[in-house]
Scaffold this active site. Structure first.
Site, PDB file in Angstrom:
ATOM      1  N   SER A 189       2.732  -1.461   0.761  1.00  0.00           N
ATOM      2  CA  SER A 189       2.585  -2.595   2.085  1.00  0.00           C
ATOM      3  C   SER A 189       2.433  -1.667   3.464  1.00  0.00           C
ATOM      4  CB  SER A 189       4.082  -3.116   2.426  1.00  0.00           C
ATOM      5  OG  SER A 189       4.553  -3.494   1.203  1.00  0.00           O
ATOM      6  N   CYS A 205       6.341  -3.545  -3.183  1.00  0.00           N
ATOM      7  CA  CYS A 205       6.721  -4.939  -2.921  1.00  0.00           C
ATOM      8  C   CYS A 205       5.970  -5.608  -4.067  1.00  0.00           C
ATOM      9  CB  CYS A 205       6.103  -5.221  -1.541  1.00  0.00           C
ATOM     10  SG  CYS A 205       5.966  -7.018  -1.064  1.00  0.00           S
ATOM     11  N   THR A 207       9.312  -5.014   3.631  1.00  0.00           N
ATOM     12  CA  THR A 207       7.826  -5.133   3.809  1.00  0.00           C
ATOM     13  C   THR A 207       7.089  -5.209   5.179  1.00  0.00           C
ATOM     14  OG1 THR A 207       7.320  -5.601   1.567  1.00  0.00           O
ATOM     15  CG2 THR A 207       5.964  -6.395   3.023  1.00  0.00           C
ATOM     16  N   LYS A 238      10.100 -10.241  -7.712  1.00  0.00           N
ATOM     17  CA  LYS A 238      11.557 -10.571  -7.649  1.00  0.00           C
ATOM     18  C   LYS A 238      11.570 -12.118  -7.368  1.00  0.00           C
ATOM     19  CE  LYS A 238      13.048 -10.914  -3.803  1.00  0.00           C
ATOM     20  NZ  LYS A 238      13.708  -9.694  -2.902  1.00  0.00           N
ATOM     21  N   GLU A 296      18.180 -29.343  10.388  1.00  0.00           N
ATOM     22  CA  GLU A 296      18.540 -29.811  11.800  1.00  0.00           C
ATOM     23  C   GLU A 296      19.856 -29.502  12.192  1.00  0.00           C
ATOM     24  OE1 GLU A 296      18.825 -34.225  11.609  1.00  0.00           O
ATOM     25  OE2 GLU A 296      19.233 -34.081   9.546  1.00  0.00           O
ATOM     26  N   CYS A 339       9.268  -7.342  -3.829  1.00  0.00           N
ATOM     27  CA  CYS A 339       9.301  -8.873  -3.399  1.00  0.00           C
ATOM     28  C   CYS A 339       8.694  -9.915  -4.052  1.00  0.00           C
ATOM     29  CB  CYS A 339       8.980  -8.877  -1.807  1.00  0.00           C
ATOM     30  SG  CYS A 339       8.821  -7.231  -1.090  1.00  0.00           S
ATOM     31  N   HIS A 385      14.668 -34.862  10.865  1.00  0.00           N
ATOM     32  CA  HIS A 385      15.620 -35.603   9.843  1.00  0.00           C
ATOM     33  C   HIS A 385      14.994 -36.302   8.863  1.00  0.00           C
ATOM     34  CE1 HIS A 385      19.607 -37.802   9.455  1.00  0.00           C
ATOM     35  NE2 HIS A 385      18.885 -38.910   9.198  1.00  0.00           N
ATOM     36  N   GLU A 387      20.536 -10.306  -5.772  1.00  0.00           N
ATOM     37  CA  GLU A 387      19.520 -11.011  -6.037  1.00  0.00           C
ATOM     38  C   GLU A 387      19.392 -10.945  -7.644  1.00  0.00           C
ATOM     39  OE1 GLU A 387      16.652 -10.721  -2.104  1.00  0.00           O
ATOM     40  OE2 GLU A 387      16.288  -9.460  -3.719  1.00  0.00           O
ATOM     41  N   TYR A 441      21.288  -6.248  -1.317  1.00  0.00           N
ATOM     42  CA  TYR A 441      20.438  -7.451  -1.620  1.00  0.00           C
ATOM     43  C   TYR A 441      20.025  -7.243  -2.927  1.00  0.00           C
ATOM     44  CZ  TYR A 441      16.248  -5.339  -0.155  1.00  0.00           C
ATOM     45  OH  TYR A 441      14.802  -4.597  -0.014  1.00  0.00           O
TER      46      TYR A 441
HETATM   47  C1  LIG Z   1      13.696  -5.074  -6.112  1.00  0.00           C
HETATM   48  C2  LIG Z   1      13.196  -5.110  -4.625  1.00  0.00           C
HETATM   49  C3  LIG Z   1      12.958  -6.255  -4.126  1.00  0.00           C
HETATM   50  C4  LIG Z   1      12.569  -6.236  -2.692  1.00  0.00           C
HETATM   51  N1  LIG Z   1      12.708  -7.379  -1.891  1.00  0.00           N
HETATM   52  C5  LIG Z   1      12.112  -7.400  -0.742  1.00  0.00           C
HETATM   53  C6  LIG Z   1      12.024  -8.673  -0.004  1.00  0.00           C
HETATM   54  O1  LIG Z   1      12.108  -9.831  -0.539  1.00  0.00           O
HETATM   55  N2  LIG Z   1      11.465  -8.885   1.291  1.00  0.00           N
HETATM   56  C7  LIG Z   1      11.134  -7.491   1.785  1.00  0.00           C
HETATM   57  O2  LIG Z   1      10.704  -7.736   3.103  1.00  0.00           O
HETATM   58  N3  LIG Z   1      11.374  -6.437   1.220  1.00  0.00           N
HETATM   59  C8  LIG Z   1      11.613  -6.255  -0.070  1.00  0.00           C
HETATM   60  N4  LIG Z   1      11.747  -5.060  -0.638  1.00  0.00           N
HETATM   61  C9  LIG Z   1      11.422  -3.838   0.009  1.00  0.00           C
HETATM   62  C10 LIG Z   1       9.869  -3.443  -0.078  1.00  0.00           C
HETATM   63  O3  LIG Z   1       9.263  -3.553  -1.222  1.00  0.00           O
HETATM   64  C11 LIG Z   1       9.770  -2.361   0.809  1.00  0.00           C
HETATM   65  O4  LIG Z   1      10.198  -2.206   1.836  1.00  0.00           O
HETATM   66  C12 LIG Z   1       8.001  -2.181   0.860  1.00  0.00           C
HETATM   67  O5  LIG Z   1       7.324  -2.158  -0.482  1.00  0.00           O
HETATM   68  C13 LIG Z   1       7.709  -0.640   1.534  1.00  0.00           C
HETATM   69  O6  LIG Z   1       6.511  -0.660   1.719  1.00  0.00           O
HETATM   70  P1  LIG Z   1       6.124   0.957   1.908  1.00  0.00           P
HETATM   71  O7  LIG Z   1       4.538   1.021   2.307  1.00  0.00           O
HETATM   72  O8  LIG Z   1       6.763   1.841   2.702  1.00  0.00           O
HETATM   73  O9  LIG Z   1       6.396   1.700   0.478  1.00  0.00           O
HETATM   74  P2  LIG Z   1       5.847   1.335  -1.083  1.00  0.00           P
HETATM   75  O10 LIG Z   1       5.446  -0.381  -1.098  1.00  0.00           O
HETATM   76  O11 LIG Z   1       6.937   1.560  -1.998  1.00  0.00           O
HETATM   77  O12 LIG Z   1       4.561   2.019  -1.191  1.00  0.00           O
HETATM   78  C14 LIG Z   1       4.652   3.402  -1.463  1.00  0.00           C
HETATM   79  C15 LIG Z   1       3.422   3.574  -2.401  1.00  0.00           C
HETATM   80  O13 LIG Z   1       3.206   5.088  -2.283  1.00  0.00           O
HETATM   81  C16 LIG Z   1       2.946   5.656  -3.635  1.00  0.00           C
HETATM   82  N5  LIG Z   1       3.083   6.962  -3.609  1.00  0.00           N
HETATM   83  C17 LIG Z   1       4.346   7.639  -3.327  1.00  0.00           C
HETATM   84  N6  LIG Z   1       4.020   9.194  -3.529  1.00  0.00           N
HETATM   85  C18 LIG Z   1       2.697   9.347  -3.613  1.00  0.00           C
HETATM   86  C19 LIG Z   1       1.975  10.518  -3.908  1.00  0.00           C
HETATM   87  N7  LIG Z   1       2.426  11.469  -3.688  1.00  0.00           N
HETATM   88  N8  LIG Z   1       0.644  10.125  -3.905  1.00  0.00           N
HETATM   89  C20 LIG Z   1      -0.056   8.821  -3.977  1.00  0.00           C
HETATM   90  N9  LIG Z   1       0.717   7.904  -4.031  1.00  0.00           N
HETATM   91  C21 LIG Z   1       1.991   7.984  -3.812  1.00  0.00           C
HETATM   92  C22 LIG Z   1       3.756   4.782  -4.542  1.00  0.00           C
HETATM   93  O14 LIG Z   1       3.269   4.697  -6.039  1.00  0.00           O
HETATM   94  C23 LIG Z   1       3.599   3.524  -3.802  1.00  0.00           C
HETATM   95  O15 LIG Z   1       2.591   2.677  -4.515  1.00  0.00           O
HETATM   96  C24 LIG Z   1      12.264  -5.217  -2.053  1.00  0.00           C
HETATM   97  C25 LIG Z   1      12.154  -3.830  -2.760  1.00  0.00           C
HETATM   98  C26 LIG Z   1      12.722  -3.841  -4.144  1.00  0.00           C
HETATM   99  C27 LIG Z   1      12.862  -2.713  -4.827  1.00  0.00           C
END
Ligand SMILES: Cc1cc2nc3c(=O)[nH]c(=O)nc-3n(C[C@H](O)[C@H](O)[C@H](O)COP(=O)(O)OP(=O)(O)OC[C@H]3O[C@@H](n4cnc5c(N)ncnc54)[C@H](O)[C@@H]3O)c2cc1C
Length: 450
Positions: free
Chosen positions: A15, A43, A310, A51, A440, A48, A435, A181, A177
């Protein structure tokens, strides 16, 4: 000749990393992004999106039941788990493609593979060194599972999304959460569900009225909630898994899901060797602009363990792009970040809990309403909605809004705007309701309960 291969090299196409890279490219920066697992990150692939799709799937059973009160006759129902997972996987693959296109169209070079930081301006992928003026660490987080006898038999949310068949029963360990969920998802899809949490009530940090109301609603539905309980041992001997609980009882389940937290994924990134300071849990230490202790290395999203959401990762990514390449230094704001728990029923919250407001020394008025939603007058379902406002008595400002009930996230998003604008209770009261809706109630609550 350019001093570096790229202006920005992003590690992780989740994200935060995707948004920061796209925006930096739109400001004219030359950008590359490395991804080792899946475009879109947690995500899109194991968070997200899948899920929420499973949550939707799990609500159909209720809809079929509720339909009878509205005169419908519903025939035999059965959920095809394999079909559900296959359809979900197909949608995720489509999204992976959308992410690839969006990045390519923005001019960002995508490099598939594991990236490591070599020095403040160099990363390495598969032995090849690439230099950049700035490196952005956006590597996300990973589930944490404690080690104890038999813990290897338990799965995490990562695997839960890809189970080949529905288990007959499941034990979920954890009270955050994700655990709550998944309890709703499994139970709604016909799986006998037990949820264990070591504390005395789950969803720590949420308003107490959300926590108690949700626990009561989940119990009414038949989910076996056990607090102050954990697992000490898991045994596998052909049949179902046998879990020994902290009170000595033994329960069996086909799957045991650990949802006991997530840790920043920073250990195999070479960060410490390159001189980047990390917290004990691996979180990259950053300032308000998401800059690490090194001027050329920034970090955003879950790997900084500020708020693992996210929209927060996206906001941090946009701020970094503006700061570095748009001449607009930006600090993301963390006040009044709304959030939802897609439990069954949903919960959502924005602003301070009653406890936080009192701890901050505020003299507060509390407005709270429990009611049966109109929909369930005919469906006959015994489900209550809870809405609550925390108001600062001195300024009349609404400090917090909390809800348990259908579509709570949809309702609270708009209220987050009101809170960000500093809305008062009088302004809530002046607002005309829509309503008949549940929402509301937030503008018609008049009786103080404390
Ligand atoms: C089950 C679950 C449900 C969730 N539901 C929600 C929700 O409903 N709403 C919400 O807001 N948030 C939710 N979240 C949290 C949300 O998914 C994260 O906060 C968000 O994805 C974080 O984004 P990010 O960019 O920090 O990391 P990520 O999205 O995790 O992306 C990190 C990326 O870096 C890559 N990476 C890591 N190390 C390396 C490397 N050395 N070289 C190359 N690539 C690498 C990984 O493969 C990954 O693709 C949920 C999380 C989970 C686990």
């Amino acid at each position: 000749m350019a001093l570096y291969d790229y202006d920005l090299f992003t590690i992780g196409a989740g994200s935060g990393g995707v948004r920061a890279s796209r925006m930096s490219a739109s400001f004219g920066a030359k950008v590359a992004i490395a991804e080792e697992l899946y475009l879109g990150g947690t995500c899109v692939n194991v968070g997200c999106i899948p899920k929420k799709l499973l949550v939707y799937a799990s609500h159909y059973g209720d809809d079929f039941d509720d339909a009878a009160g509205y005169g419908w006759t519903v025939g035999e129902r059965r959920v095809d788990w394999a079909q559900l997972i296959a359809n979900k996987n197909k949608e995720i693959s489509r999204l992976n493609g959308v992410y690839r296109k969006v990045l390519s169209d923005a001019g960002v070079r995508i490099i598939d593979g594991h990236a490591e930081v070599v020095d403040p301006h160099t990363v390495a992928i598969a032995g090849k060194k690439i230099t950049a003026k700035y490196i952005l660490v956006a590597s996300g987080s990973w589930p944490v599972k404690e080690k104890f006898p038999g813990s290897e038999h338990a799965i995490t949310s990562n695997e839960a999304f890809f189970l080949k068949a529905a288990p007959a029963n499941v034990i979920i360990v954890g009270g955050g959460y994700i655990g709550v969920e998944f309890a709703g998802i499994f139970h709604g899809l016909g799986v006998r569900t037990t949820q264990l949490y070591r504390g005395d009530l789950f969803l720590r940090g949420f308003d107490d009225d959300i926590r108690t109301t949700l626990a009561a609603e989940m119990r009414k539905r038949g989910i076996d909630l056990r607090f102050s309980t954990g697992i000490t041992k898991i045994e596998k001997a052909g049949g179902p898994l046998r879990a020994t609980l902290t009170d000595g009882t033994v329960i069996e389940a086909e799957q045991i899901l650990y949802a006991t937290g997530r840790a920043p994924k920073t250990r195999e990134l070479g960060l410490e060797k390159a001189g980047v300071e990390l917290r004990v849990n691996g979180a990259v230490i950053v300032d308000e602009y998401s800059k690490s202790n090194l001027d050329s290395i920034y970090a955003i999203g879950d790997c900084t363990d500020r708020m693992m959401l996210t929209p927060v990762a996206i906001a941090e990514g946009m701020a970094v792009a503006n700061t570095l390449f748009n001449d607009k230094p930006m600090r993301p704001g963390y006040l009044n970040v709304p959030t939802a728990v897609f439990s069954t029923p949903n919960c959502a919250t924005v602003g301070l809990t009653e406890h936080q407001a009192r701890q901050a020394g505020c003299d507060v008025d509390i407005y709270r309403s429990f009611f049966k939603p109109l929909r369930h007058t005919l469906s006959g379902r015994d489900e209550r909605t809870m809405m609550k406002l925390v108001v600062d008595r001195l300024s009349d400002r609404v400090l917090g809004c909390h809800m348990v009930g259908a579509d709570a996230g949809e309702v609270l998003q708009g209220l987050a705007v009101a809170l960000n604008c500093g809305a008062t209770k009088a302004q809530f009261d002046e607002t005309i309701g829509i309503h008949p809706t549940a929402a509301e109630e937030f503008v018609t609550m008049r009786v103080k309960i404390a």
